[in-house]
Design an enzyme around this catalytic site. Structure first.
Site, PDB file in Angstrom:
ATOM      1  N   GLU A 156      -1.294 -16.793 -38.946  1.00  0.00           N
ATOM      2  CA  GLU A 156      -1.975 -17.930 -38.332  1.00  0.00           C
ATOM      3  C   GLU A 156      -3.442 -17.945 -38.715  1.00  0.00           C
ATOM      4  O   GLU A 156      -4.052 -18.990 -38.881  1.00  0.00           O
ATOM      5  CB  GLU A 156      -1.834 -17.895 -36.813  1.00  0.00           C
ATOM      6  CG  GLU A 156      -2.599 -16.764 -36.159  1.00  0.00           C
ATOM      7  CD  GLU A 156      -2.386 -16.729 -34.663  1.00  0.00           C
ATOM      8  OE1 GLU A 156      -3.376 -16.925 -33.937  1.00  0.00           O
ATOM      9  OE2 GLU A 156      -1.258 -16.515 -34.223  1.00  0.00           O
TER      10      GLU A 156
ATOM     11  N   GLY B 235     -10.138  -8.910 -35.082  1.00  0.00           N
ATOM     12  CA  GLY B 235     -10.526  -7.711 -34.364  1.00  0.00           C
ATOM     13  C   GLY B 235     -10.594  -6.487 -35.241  1.00  0.00           C
ATOM     14  O   GLY B 235     -10.205  -6.490 -36.419  1.00  0.00           O
TER      15      GLY B 235
END
Length: 471
Positions: free
Chosen positions: A273, A252
């Protein structure tokens, strides 16, 4: 190209077929371990590659940039042509059109998203597809414990090297566990898939079928950051990210902005991650060197990546990048071993007591649980006591509706509990909620709400708590 690498025969990893091929010797499902005497079948037709799938089977699909789009589209066509019924498709966020989830395929396939991508939202919210709430760190356990058994896995890999090893490249995540447990594996071999280090290698003897299909990997599409996102990124970079921090960031605009503001930092590390293009310039500048990390010192650690060709070229054959199983990368205890863990995640809505919605907008499912709680918790329990679990969002929606609310929307799912929340950041400031009472939390959150909504929020807080918000 593949024909020069192996001699094609047709055999399956399922127990009954293995008893025919190897009646005495037991085989290992460890992807690093070649299976002696076993080679996959090479096919040139995608529908033939997926023709093993039968009605009632459960099929796993590799996700994100590694989505085997050629195989997925072929499966939809073959399923309709063969009139397959009740085929269950298991996956995290995938790219491509997600053809099998369209209305005309509803009698043949049903998707089960473990994290919802944009191509599945309509199907999930229309009732044609399912969603399973689960931490990313625990998805591999579904397969390894046989809670969810897998008949077939469709994956994308790099071409095999001289030893017969392929790479899962951009996405190891929960796919390694799926490969270990699936009865039948179909590999889409793509020369554009980067070769990565860590847990990403798999010997081609574990495949039942290989299909060569070279096409550009899916790329992330990000717009220009808003004024509010730029302010949030600057606040986090200036006030919450310290030299020597180990970073986790999601997809994002806000994570990208934060990274762009860290060019004067030093000795940063990455254990996340996922990561995207924003890490590359910081590595090139020497800001990210991973020198102070305790877990895989000197290396960027991730379970999947999603970005542009620049990112995919950066990770290709790069020993400074280690791609690992999500059960390891997202384990809060593993995360906590690194120094100054700074976990930066986004959310959709937060109420005045600190309850956080990240996967839905009211009853409308939007994404999933993912690794947010894994990393917020890992930062909180950090061995050095210097971790910073951060949640960030603009104070209002594009329509001017406050994202800080007295009560969560009906149906909104609490992904992160109020007990997990420490730092909340909007363009108006930073609220620190750890150890705060409900009235103190309301006070801190109202301070970072949009000024147009603060008076209304204060009144609502009094009605809910029966006491005025105060420090």
């Amino acid at each position: 190209m593949l024909a020069a690498t192996f001699k094609a025969v047709n055999c399956s990893r399922s127990v009954h077929n293995w008893q025919k091929v190897l009646p005495i010797r037991r085989f290992s499902t460890e992807p690093f371990q070649p299976i002696p005497g076993r080679v996959p079948k090479k096919v040139d037709n995608a529908e033939e590659a997926v023709s093993y799938v039968k009605s009632g089977m459960r099929v796993y699909i590799h996700g994100c940039a590694a989505t085997p789009i050629v195989l997925v589209d072929a499966l939809a066509k073959y399923g309709k042509k063969a009139n397959l019924r009740d085929v269950n498709i298991i996956h995290i966020h995938t790219e491509g059109p997600g053809t099998y989830a369209r209305e005309e395929y509803k009698d043949h396939f049903r998707s089960n998203s473990l994290f919802i991508g944009s191509n599945m939202r309509e199907a999930v919210n229309s009732g044609r597809a399912d969603f399973t709430p689960i931490f990313l760190s625990e998805i591999p356990l579904l397969f390894r414990r046989n809670i969810v058994s897998l008949d077939v896995a469709l994956i994308t890999v790099s071409p095999p090297d001289q030893h017969g090893f392929c790479s899962m490249g951009t996405s190891v995540d929960c796919t390694r566990a799926a490969l270990q447990k699936a009865d039948y594996v179909v590999a889409q071999v793509n020369k554009f898939m980067p070769r990565t280090f860590g847990d990403s290698s798999i010997h081609m003897s574990h495949f039942d079928v290989m299909l060569e299909a070279d096409l550009d990997l899916p790329k992330i599409h990000t717009g220009t950051p808003s004024k509010e996102e730029l302010m949030i990124g600057q606040l986090i970079a200036d006030n919450l990210v310290e030299d020597g921090a180990t970073l986790q960031m999601g997809i994002g605009s806000i994570p990208d902005v934060v990274l762009s503001k860290l060019t004067n930092h030093k000795d940063l590390g990455v254990h996340s991650e996922m990561f995207s293009d924003g890490v590359v310039p910081l590595v090139e500048l020497g800001c990210i060197n991973n020198s102070l990390k305790n877990v895989h010192q000197g290396k960027i650690v991730g379970s999947f990546v999603f970005g542009t060709r620049r990112l995919y070229d950066f990770i290709n054959d790069n020993p400074a990048v280690a791609m690992h199983d999500a059960q390891f990368v997202n384990n809060p205890v593993v995360i906590s071993r690194n120094p100054r863990v700074t976990a930066i995640n986004s959310c959709i809505e937060i109420d005045l007591t600190g309850q956080v919605v990240s996967d839905s907008i009211g009853t409308k499912m939007y994404s999933g649980v993912g690794g947010q709680v894994d990393f917020l918790r890992g930062a909180t329990i950090g061995y050095d006591g210097l971790g910073k679990p951060i949640l960030a969002m603009p104070s209002s929606t594009n329509k001017g509706v406050s994202k800080i609310v007295p009560f969560l929307k009906e149906g909104g799912g609490v992904v992160t509990t109020r007990a997990h929340v420490h730092y909340v950041v909007t363009e108006f400031g930073i609220a620190y909620l750890f150890g705060k009472t409900l009235r103190q939390r309301a006070y801190e959150l109202i301070k970072i709400a949009h000024p147009d909504h603060r008076e209304e929020l204060e009144k609502a807080a009094f009605e809910r708590l029966k006491v005025m918000p105060s420090p």
